[in-house]
Design a protein around this motif. Sequence first.
Motif, PDB file in Angstrom:
ATOM      1  N   GLY A  14     -13.321 -10.471   8.650  1.00  0.00           N
ATOM      2  CA  GLY A  14     -13.864 -10.653   7.313  1.00  0.00           C
ATOM      3  C   GLY A  14     -12.777 -10.890   6.278  1.00  0.00           C
ATOM      4  O   GLY A  14     -11.598 -11.029   6.597  1.00  0.00           O
ATOM      5  N   VAL A  15     -13.237 -10.931   5.029  1.00  0.00           N
ATOM      6  CA  VAL A  15     -12.358 -11.265   3.910  1.00  0.00           C
ATOM      7  C   VAL A  15     -11.967  -9.992   3.168  1.00  0.00           C
ATOM      8  O   VAL A  15     -12.836  -9.224   2.747  1.00  0.00           O
ATOM      9  CB  VAL A  15     -13.092 -12.231   2.942  1.00  0.00           C
ATOM     10  CG1 VAL A  15     -12.229 -12.556   1.741  1.00  0.00           C
ATOM     11  CG2 VAL A  15     -13.499 -13.502   3.679  1.00  0.00           C
ATOM     12  N   ALA A  16     -10.667  -9.787   3.026  1.00  0.00           N
ATOM     13  CA  ALA A  16     -10.167  -8.601   2.317  1.00  0.00           C
ATOM     14  C   ALA A  16      -9.477  -9.030   1.040  1.00  0.00           C
ATOM     15  O   ALA A  16      -8.539  -9.827   1.075  1.00  0.00           O
ATOM     16  CB  ALA A  16      -9.189  -7.836   3.210  1.00  0.00           C
ATOM     17  N   LEU A  17      -9.947  -8.533  -0.088  1.00  0.00           N
ATOM     18  CA  LEU A  17      -9.293  -8.807  -1.374  1.00  0.00           C
ATOM     19  C   LEU A  17      -8.491  -7.570  -1.751  1.00  0.00           C
ATOM     20  O   LEU A  17      -9.037  -6.465  -1.829  1.00  0.00           O
ATOM     21  CB  LEU A  17     -10.340  -9.148  -2.438  1.00  0.00           C
ATOM     22  CG  LEU A  17      -9.804  -9.645  -3.791  1.00  0.00           C
ATOM     23  CD1 LEU A  17     -10.846 -10.536  -4.483  1.00  0.00           C
ATOM     24  CD2 LEU A  17      -9.397  -8.520  -4.726  1.00  0.00           C
ATOM     25  N   VAL A  18      -7.190  -7.773  -1.961  1.00  0.00           N
ATOM     26  CA  VAL A  18      -6.306  -6.642  -2.281  1.00  0.00           C
ATOM     27  C   VAL A  18      -5.780  -6.820  -3.696  1.00  0.00           C
ATOM     28  O   VAL A  18      -4.987  -7.740  -3.967  1.00  0.00           O
ATOM     29  CB  VAL A  18      -5.117  -6.573  -1.291  1.00  0.00           C
ATOM     30  CG1 VAL A  18      -4.259  -5.345  -1.587  1.00  0.00           C
ATOM     31  CG2 VAL A  18      -5.613  -6.541   0.162  1.00  0.00           C
ATOM     32  N   THR A  19      -6.216  -5.966  -4.625  1.00  0.00           N
ATOM     33  CA  THR A  19      -5.641  -6.017  -5.975  1.00  0.00           C
ATOM     34  C   THR A  19      -4.292  -5.304  -5.936  1.00  0.00           C
ATOM     35  O   THR A  19      -4.071  -4.397  -5.127  1.00  0.00           O
ATOM     36  CB  THR A  19      -6.565  -5.368  -7.028  1.00  0.00           C
ATOM     37  OG1 THR A  19      -6.477  -3.941  -6.933  1.00  0.00           O
ATOM     38  CG2 THR A  19      -8.025  -5.800  -6.860  1.00  0.00           C
ATOM     39  N   GLY A  20      -3.393  -5.739  -6.803  1.00  0.00           N
ATOM     40  CA  GLY A  20      -2.035  -5.181  -6.733  1.00  0.00           C
ATOM     41  C   GLY A  20      -1.324  -5.620  -5.468  1.00  0.00           C
ATOM     42  O   GLY A  20      -0.351  -5.001  -5.046  1.00  0.00           O
ATOM     43  N   GLY A  21      -1.825  -6.711  -4.866  1.00  0.00           N
ATOM     44  CA  GLY A  21      -1.281  -7.172  -3.581  1.00  0.00           C
ATOM     45  C   GLY A  21       0.099  -7.796  -3.686  1.00  0.00           C
ATOM     46  O   GLY A  21       0.700  -8.131  -2.674  1.00  0.00           O
ATOM     47  N   GLY A  22       0.606  -7.927  -4.919  1.00  0.00           N
ATOM     48  CA  GLY A  22       1.908  -8.549  -5.091  1.00  0.00           C
ATOM     49  C   GLY A  22       3.081  -7.601  -4.974  1.00  0.00           C
ATOM     50  O   GLY A  22       4.231  -8.013  -5.125  1.00  0.00           O
ATOM     51  N   SER A  23       2.810  -6.330  -4.683  1.00  0.00           N
ATOM     52  CA  SER A  23       3.915  -5.366  -4.661  1.00  0.00           C
ATOM     53  C   SER A  23       3.523  -4.120  -3.867  1.00  0.00           C
ATOM     54  O   SER A  23       2.349  -3.845  -3.657  1.00  0.00           O
ATOM     55  CB  SER A  23       4.249  -4.966  -6.112  1.00  0.00           C
ATOM     56  OG  SER A  23       5.290  -4.024  -6.161  1.00  0.00           O
ATOM     57  N   GLY A  24       4.520  -3.408  -3.422  1.00  0.00           N
ATOM     58  CA  GLY A  24       4.378  -2.045  -2.916  1.00  0.00           C
ATOM     59  C   GLY A  24       3.269  -1.812  -1.905  1.00  0.00           C
ATOM     60  O   GLY A  24       3.185  -2.490  -0.866  1.00  0.00           O
ATOM     61  N   ILE A  25       2.405  -0.867  -2.221  1.00  0.00           N
ATOM     62  CA  ILE A  25       1.337  -0.451  -1.311  1.00  0.00           C
ATOM     63  C   ILE A  25       0.337  -1.593  -1.096  1.00  0.00           C
ATOM     64  O   ILE A  25      -0.154  -1.808   0.023  1.00  0.00           O
ATOM     65  CB  ILE A  25       0.630   0.810  -1.876  1.00  0.00           C
ATOM     66  CG1 ILE A  25       1.595   2.008  -1.816  1.00  0.00           C
ATOM     67  CG2 ILE A  25      -0.659   1.097  -1.128  1.00  0.00           C
ATOM     68  CD1 ILE A  25       1.126   3.230  -2.596  1.00  0.00           C
ATOM     69  N   GLY A  26       0.041  -2.344  -2.163  1.00  0.00           N
ATOM     70  CA  GLY A  26      -0.880  -3.481  -2.035  1.00  0.00           C
ATOM     71  C   GLY A  26      -0.328  -4.546  -1.107  1.00  0.00           C
ATOM     72  O   GLY A  26      -1.046  -5.088  -0.265  1.00  0.00           O
ATOM     73  N   ARG A  27       0.975  -4.836  -1.264  1.00  0.00           N
ATOM     74  CA  ARG A  27       1.591  -5.840  -0.379  1.00  0.00           C
ATOM     75  C   ARG A  27       1.563  -5.371   1.079  1.00  0.00           C
ATOM     76  O   ARG A  27       1.196  -6.141   1.978  1.00  0.00           O
ATOM     77  CB  ARG A  27       3.026  -6.113  -0.801  1.00  0.00           C
ATOM     78  CG  ARG A  27       3.762  -7.003   0.188  1.00  0.00           C
ATOM     79  CD  ARG A  27       5.125  -7.407  -0.292  1.00  0.00           C
ATOM     80  NE  ARG A  27       5.022  -8.317  -1.423  1.00  0.00           N
ATOM     81  CZ  ARG A  27       6.058  -8.717  -2.172  1.00  0.00           C
ATOM     82  NH1 ARG A  27       7.261  -8.255  -1.916  1.00  0.00           N
ATOM     83  NH2 ARG A  27       5.881  -9.554  -3.173  1.00  0.00           N
ATOM     84  N   ALA A  28       1.951  -4.132   1.304  1.00  0.00           N
ATOM     85  CA  ALA A  28       1.960  -3.611   2.683  1.00  0.00           C
ATOM     86  C   ALA A  28       0.552  -3.649   3.274  1.00  0.00           C
ATOM     87  O   ALA A  28       0.363  -3.977   4.453  1.00  0.00           O
ATOM     88  CB  ALA A  28       2.519  -2.184   2.698  1.00  0.00           C
ATOM     89  N   SER A  29      -0.445  -3.334   2.448  1.00  0.00           N
ATOM     90  CA  SER A  29      -1.836  -3.355   2.923  1.00  0.00           C
ATOM     91  C   SER A  29      -2.259  -4.777   3.257  1.00  0.00           C
ATOM     92  O   SER A  29      -2.901  -5.024   4.290  1.00  0.00           O
ATOM     93  CB  SER A  29      -2.770  -2.771   1.856  1.00  0.00           C
ATOM     94  OG  SER A  29      -2.410  -1.433   1.568  1.00  0.00           O
ATOM     95  N   ALA A  34       5.349   2.552   1.978  1.00  0.00           N
ATOM     96  CA  ALA A  34       4.108   1.812   1.696  1.00  0.00           C
ATOM     97  C   ALA A  34       3.312   1.564   2.978  1.00  0.00           C
ATOM     98  O   ALA A  34       2.075   1.597   2.970  1.00  0.00           O
ATOM     99  CB  ALA A  34       4.448   0.495   0.993  1.00  0.00           C
ATOM    100  N   ASP A  35       4.003   1.357   4.087  1.00  0.00           N
ATOM    101  CA  ASP A  35       3.299   1.115   5.356  1.00  0.00           C
ATOM    102  C   ASP A  35       2.483   2.327   5.814  1.00  0.00           C
ATOM    103  O   ASP A  35       1.494   2.169   6.544  1.00  0.00           O
ATOM    104  CB  ASP A  35       4.298   0.714   6.450  1.00  0.00           C
ATOM    105  CG  ASP A  35       4.446  -0.804   6.544  1.00  0.00           C
ATOM    106  OD1 ASP A  35       3.483  -1.514   6.195  1.00  0.00           O
ATOM    107  OD2 ASP A  35       5.529  -1.263   6.952  1.00  0.00           O
ATOM    108  N   ASP A  36       2.916   3.537   5.439  1.00  0.00           N
ATOM    109  CA  ASP A  36       2.127   4.728   5.799  1.00  0.00           C
ATOM    110  C   ASP A  36       0.746   4.661   5.144  1.00  0.00           C
ATOM    111  O   ASP A  36      -0.270   5.043   5.743  1.00  0.00           O
ATOM    112  CB  ASP A  36       2.836   6.011   5.332  1.00  0.00           C
ATOM    113  CG  ASP A  36       4.167   6.226   6.033  1.00  0.00           C
ATOM    114  OD1 ASP A  36       4.271   5.891   7.222  1.00  0.00           O
ATOM    115  OD2 ASP A  36       5.099   6.736   5.380  1.00  0.00           O
ATOM    116  N   ILE A  37       0.720   4.173   3.911  1.00  0.00           N
ATOM    117  CA  ILE A  37      -0.555   4.068   3.191  1.00  0.00           C
ATOM    118  C   ILE A  37      -1.366   2.891   3.744  1.00  0.00           C
ATOM    119  O   ILE A  37      -2.583   2.986   3.928  1.00  0.00           O
ATOM    120  CB  ILE A  37      -0.307   3.894   1.669  1.00  0.00           C
ATOM    121  CG1 ILE A  37       0.649   4.973   1.145  1.00  0.00           C
ATOM    122  CG2 ILE A  37      -1.636   3.917   0.919  1.00  0.00           C
ATOM    123  CD1 ILE A  37       0.245   6.393   1.430  1.00  0.00           C
TER     124      ILE A  37
END
Length: 261
Positions: free
Chosen positions: A8-23, A218-221
Amino acid sequence: MTKNEINGVALVTGGGSGIGRASALQLAAKGASVVVADLNQQGIDETVALIQAQGHEALGIKLDVSDPQSVDNAFALTNDWRGSCDILVNCAGILVVQPLLDFPLDAWNRLMAINLTGTFLCSQRAARDMVKKRYGRIINMASISGSRAGVGRVAYGTSKAAISGLTRQLALELGAYGITANAIAPGAIVTAMTEAAYTDVTRAKLLPMIPAGHLGEADDIASAVCYLASPQAKYVNGHTLAVDGGYLATGMTQTGNLELK
Ligand code: NAP
């Protein structure tokens, strides 16, 4: 978990850094089509490039989570790209640290607009599509600061406590549609948001309070995000999961003459 366990499609806000990027990276590696949504265009471009370097496609969208029109636009672009959002990861957030007595009202309002109202707006918009499919996963970023007060964190801690409350509300009102809503309470994770705060002095005071004995990554999260985003987590709903090395579990580390080794 192996690749293709998250569809499916996952939208990650804050995906440009840190925990969002790792997610975003972990979700893409496990099979999701990922939308990287952030205020920071450079961060978006970098995350999209990292996902493409893994051999996957990703869509970057500039988004201000505190602006309802920007939120609508991000979901419309997502729907045009791959159909509607199945997994929403609300990672966008800011941290303002100032003493309670001097905390400026404009900083309070801005922080609440991004951390809390932004999470509400994105969750509401995503849920409107998810109810039609009778499936969805919403994952919010709370914090250990939502359970334990921290100096200077009057707005941040309050916003994060409210995110746990909002998550329970989402779980209740959306559960019947096959949608789960959960939050993660990260402990001390080194990212752009926090790296300046974790000086040697701060680390020396913090580490005895973390049974794991080290700060998190961040990868732990992101690993917890992937679990909550998976079909296997279908009966976990309304929960705030601490991923903090045991910080919230810890009380006294010495009593009388008995001391933790
Ligand atoms: P980060 O590295 O600063 O990433 C946050 C991202 O959100 C940044 O790219 C930021 O862009 C973006 N952003 C800020 N305002 C936005 C807006 N209005 N609309 C869209 N995007 C926006 O922080 P992080 O450490 O990964 O934190 C991610 C989440 O985890 C946050 O909600 C944070 O409160 C939570 N959290 C973090 C920790 C920790 O120790 N790191 C602990 C507990 C909870 P800019 O670069 O332009 O600001």
